[in-house]
Write an enzyme that holds these catalytic residues in place. Sequence first.
Site, mmCIF file in Angstrom:
data_model
loop_
_atom_site.group_PDB
_atom_site.id
_atom_site.type_symbol
_atom_site.label_atom_id
_atom_site.label_comp_id
_atom_site.label_asym_id
_atom_site.label_seq_id
_atom_site.Cartn_x
_atom_site.Cartn_y
_atom_site.Cartn_z
ATOM 1 N N SER A 412 -29.003 -17.464 94.241
ATOM 2 C CA SER A 412 -27.563 -17.379 94.471
ATOM 3 C C SER A 412 -27.208 -17.803 95.893
ATOM 4 C CB SER A 412 -27.058 -15.963 94.182
ATOM 5 O OG SER A 412 -27.961 -15.001 94.619
ATOM 6 N N HIS A 433 -27.257 -21.542 88.292
ATOM 7 C CA HIS A 433 -26.803 -20.243 88.795
ATOM 8 C C HIS A 433 -26.014 -19.513 87.717
ATOM 9 C CE1 HIS A 433 -24.180 -17.909 91.887
ATOM 10 N NE2 HIS A 433 -25.199 -17.196 91.481
ATOM 11 N N GLU A 445 -23.216 -22.283 86.930
ATOM 12 C CA GLU A 445 -22.993 -23.192 88.054
ATOM 13 C C GLU A 445 -24.292 -23.981 88.244
ATOM 14 O OE1 GLU A 445 -20.551 -22.339 92.214
ATOM 15 O OE2 GLU A 445 -22.182 -21.009 91.680
ATOM 16 N N ASN A 483 -19.509 -18.168 94.951
ATOM 17 C CA ASN A 483 -19.690 -17.122 95.962
ATOM 18 C C ASN A 483 -19.136 -17.518 97.319
ATOM 19 O OD1 ASN A 483 -20.762 -15.401 94.126
ATOM 20 N ND2 ASN A 483 -22.889 -15.956 94.541
HETATM 21 P P1 NAI Z 1 -34.482 -8.485 90.066
HETATM 22 O O1 NAI Z 1 -35.070 -7.851 91.247
HETATM 23 O O2 NAI Z 1 -33.744 -7.651 89.100
HETATM 24 O O3 NAI Z 1 -35.602 -9.257 89.251
HETATM 25 C C1 NAI Z 1 -36.548 -10.111 89.819
HETATM 26 C C2 NAI Z 1 -37.786 -10.026 88.938
HETATM 27 O O4 NAI Z 1 -38.689 -11.040 89.307
HETATM 28 C C3 NAI Z 1 -38.512 -8.705 89.039
HETATM 29 O O5 NAI Z 1 -38.629 -8.115 87.770
HETATM 30 C C4 NAI Z 1 -39.878 -9.098 89.583
HETATM 31 O O6 NAI Z 1 -40.931 -8.305 89.090
HETATM 32 C C5 NAI Z 1 -39.986 -10.525 89.128
HETATM 33 N N1 NAI Z 1 -40.940 -11.298 89.901
HETATM 34 C C6 NAI Z 1 -41.127 -11.293 91.218
HETATM 35 N N2 NAI Z 1 -42.118 -12.139 91.540
HETATM 36 C C7 NAI Z 1 -42.558 -12.679 90.402
HETATM 37 C C8 NAI Z 1 -43.557 -13.639 90.078
HETATM 38 N N3 NAI Z 1 -44.303 -14.165 91.022
HETATM 39 N N4 NAI Z 1 -43.731 -13.967 88.798
HETATM 40 C C9 NAI Z 1 -42.981 -13.424 87.851
HETATM 41 N N5 NAI Z 1 -42.006 -12.525 88.092
HETATM 42 C C10 NAI Z 1 -41.804 -12.170 89.355
HETATM 43 O O7 NAI Z 1 -33.572 -9.656 90.619
HETATM 44 P P2 NAI Z 1 -32.304 -10.317 89.944
HETATM 45 O O8 NAI Z 1 -31.090 -9.590 90.317
HETATM 46 O O9 NAI Z 1 -32.600 -10.571 88.511
HETATM 47 O O10 NAI Z 1 -32.258 -11.704 90.724
HETATM 48 C C11 NAI Z 1 -33.132 -12.769 90.414
HETATM 49 C C12 NAI Z 1 -32.566 -14.026 91.033
HETATM 50 O O11 NAI Z 1 -31.279 -14.255 90.510
HETATM 51 C C13 NAI Z 1 -32.401 -13.975 92.532
HETATM 52 O O12 NAI Z 1 -32.682 -15.236 93.057
HETATM 53 C C14 NAI Z 1 -30.936 -13.615 92.712
HETATM 54 O O13 NAI Z 1 -30.409 -14.053 93.938
HETATM 55 C C15 NAI Z 1 -30.340 -14.395 91.563
HETATM 56 N N6 NAI Z 1 -29.046 -13.919 91.099
HETATM 57 C C16 NAI Z 1 -28.799 -12.584 90.968
HETATM 58 C C17 NAI Z 1 -27.573 -12.148 90.514
HETATM 59 C C18 NAI Z 1 -27.288 -10.693 90.342
HETATM 60 O O14 NAI Z 1 -26.112 -10.330 90.196
HETATM 61 N N7 NAI Z 1 -28.295 -9.845 90.320
HETATM 62 C C19 NAI Z 1 -26.493 -13.109 90.175
HETATM 63 C C20 NAI Z 1 -26.898 -14.482 90.272
HETATM 64 C C21 NAI Z 1 -28.121 -14.850 90.734
#
Ligand code: NAI
Length: 720
Positions: A412, A433, A445, A483
């Site tokens: 993001s 995104h 996006e 954003n």
């Molecule tokens: P999250 O923390 O809920 O999930 C991330 C997941 O990735 C975790 O379950 C973790 O165990 C896993 N992970 C980490 N390293 C790994 C690897 N090497 N191999 C496989 N899995 C791995 O994070 P979230 O919120 O889902 O965010 C993920 C991405 O999405 C980030 O880049 C964030 O900026 C982006 N994003 C998040 C939004 C939100 O509202 N949470 C909205 C839009 C984008």
Amino acid sequence: MAEYSIRDSVAIIQLDNAPVNALSVAVRTGLYDGIERAAGDGSVKAVVVCGKGGNFCAGADIKEFDEGSKGPWITEIGDFMDRMRKPVVAAIEGVALGGGLEVALFCHYRIAAKNARVGQPEVNIGLIPGGGGTVRLPRAAGFKQALEMIVTGNPVRAERALKMGVLDEVVSGNILEAGIKFALSKAHIDTSLACLRNRPVRMDGLNIDTKADAALAHVKSKYKGFEAPMFCVKAVVNAARVPYDDAIQKEREYFFELRTSGQSQALRYAFFAERQIARWGLPGGGDYRTARAIPVRSVGVVGAGTMGAGIALCIITSGLPCVLLEQNQEFLEKGVTSLRGQLMGTVRLGKMTAGEAEVCLSRLKPSTSMEDLKHVDMVIEAVFEDLKLKREVFERLDKTCKPETILCTNTSTLDIDSVATATGRPDKVVGTHFFAPSYLMKLLENIYGSRTSPETVATVMRFGKTIRKVPVLVGSCTGFVANRMLAPYTAEAQFCVEEGASPAQVDSVLMDFGMPMGTFRVSDLSGIDVSFSIRREAARKLGVTLTVDSRYFRGQRHCSLIERLVEKGRLGRKTGKGWYKYEGPGGTVPLEDPDVLEIIETHCRALGIERRNVGSHEIQERMQLAMINEGFKILEEGICTRAEEIDVIWLYGFGWPRYLGGPMFYASKLGLKRVFEKICTFHKRFPHSQHWVPSVLLGKLSESGLPLSKWGEAAGTSRL
Ligand code: NAI
């Protein structure tokens, strides 16, 4: 136009206006002439109206709406048909929508192919059916079902339309042959018996007085802010209450009233804007006309957290197999449980059967081995927002996946190039995104990097459609488009609170305007700690520590209320308290909390901020104009190529009220001169906020009087 021919004593009038036979002036005139000709031709026993190219007719030609009315109106053609002694049969294949269905309802009979769909979708562009639909459909389908079709705008399939009484027969085989046969079989029957004008509205035991009030109340709450659904109810109720001709007259009045209203203009704009966004182009060349998408038959998602699980769910529910990868079994199970929970939610809502859900789940392959991504066509990375980690993941993906695989990041904030350079295939790296909750939010996006190829862009744009999202292509910059515009919007909300407003006051201003949620409610929902971490991380990179007393950050005005709330453990809904208080952790009903107001007061006293009465109008203006100014800067820099892209992003990413078009459309209605002057005034008043530095493009446009459709070109960054 409409083609006229005769076969077996049956006159055939074929509507002809590719691609969907929209009822342009020429088509309506052709239809009228054809009917007149058939009526006067002694050798003609019956008439079949059909469409060319696989569709009957998709409705009015919306582009003609702003040009005033020319040629015969549908009801005039219809009145002529009502007086015809020879039966007129509508032979429908493909779609009969809007004016198309109205034409069919003026025919004495309607037959349709099995694949056909009929509907009155006018409400979607802020109108009611204006060619007799509100008066005739209830006579065919009954009050209740017609009302539902007209208010929702949803089309129905042929078999259902037959049961409802809208169709007389559903046929297989050649529709024209069936039409001719059907027409001849009715040639000797008195047409007045089949004429909908002569039938009463079917009430099926319902009492119109009680039903009318209930329908109005229901529509008012369900379609808050939209005026057309109310008019749909009024017109259909009227059709049940007054004689036919009076109801037609009233329908026409309502239709013209709505057609010139701001809401219908905005909704028509949104309708076309959604089509515009498919016409993308890259600064280095390559666009939607020339680039070919590669086929995507399987997808991998890396990271099964908040976003990844929902993204995987989008994929499997659209029929594609998906490998969901996590770093260990524990996180994988957690992710799959969350995905299942969301899927079962859709079953509970009746949007899917339990059996269908099982079929979807069979497409999911949970895994902890990257080897399982070897053969997928596309991977979407959704691991933690950490550049080092993302680069590691991309390096491994590059080594593991086949060379053609497209690698997407759901980042993001990170620059696409900073991730792409970790691979030997930067042309196949792109940002996708998603918005939270990723299964439900429609916006996608898509962000190109400096080396992303046109084929890669074409693929993610098509993929977005496959998974039923609304894909918009944008360039890479901090926050991308959504954003980046949200940042000044929320900053102004917090400044208004510092200056004297309450979070609840700000939120109610926004919701009164038509936003689905206020910014402080959203913050509580997504977690105040999330914004806190992003801010702290940005500060850390610059070697700065943000504290509860920070009033400036990088020379810019900064509101540290978030730091104060986090310090007090107020992280939002999850802790039962944030900008509001809730019934407990995980609670959903926000209540104003005197403790928060006390925190705000203390904060202001400590920083010497004098509080005053901040009016609703000021709140709305500051939040919206700061964000609109950013929108113009985005256009100016070529991050977007047209204002429509920004508006679609706000419609689908943040729930901007569709009947107000989008922020850029809204600015065009306010008048750019006024918008520019206001922004200049705010810039003088708040010199420490970069977001008030007026956009150069906006300044130029405020003098030019150019319509919104030309703003992209005027920016000089448009590529198409
Ligand atoms: P999250 O923390 O809920 O999930 C991330 C997941 O990735 C975790 O379950 C973790 O165990 C896993 N992970 C980490 N390293 C790994 C690897 N090497 N191999 C496989 N899995 C791995 O994070 P979230 O919120 O889902 O965010 C993920 C991405 O999405 C980030 O880049 C964030 O900026 C982006 N994003 C998040 C939004 C939100 O509202 N949470 C909205 C839009 C984008």
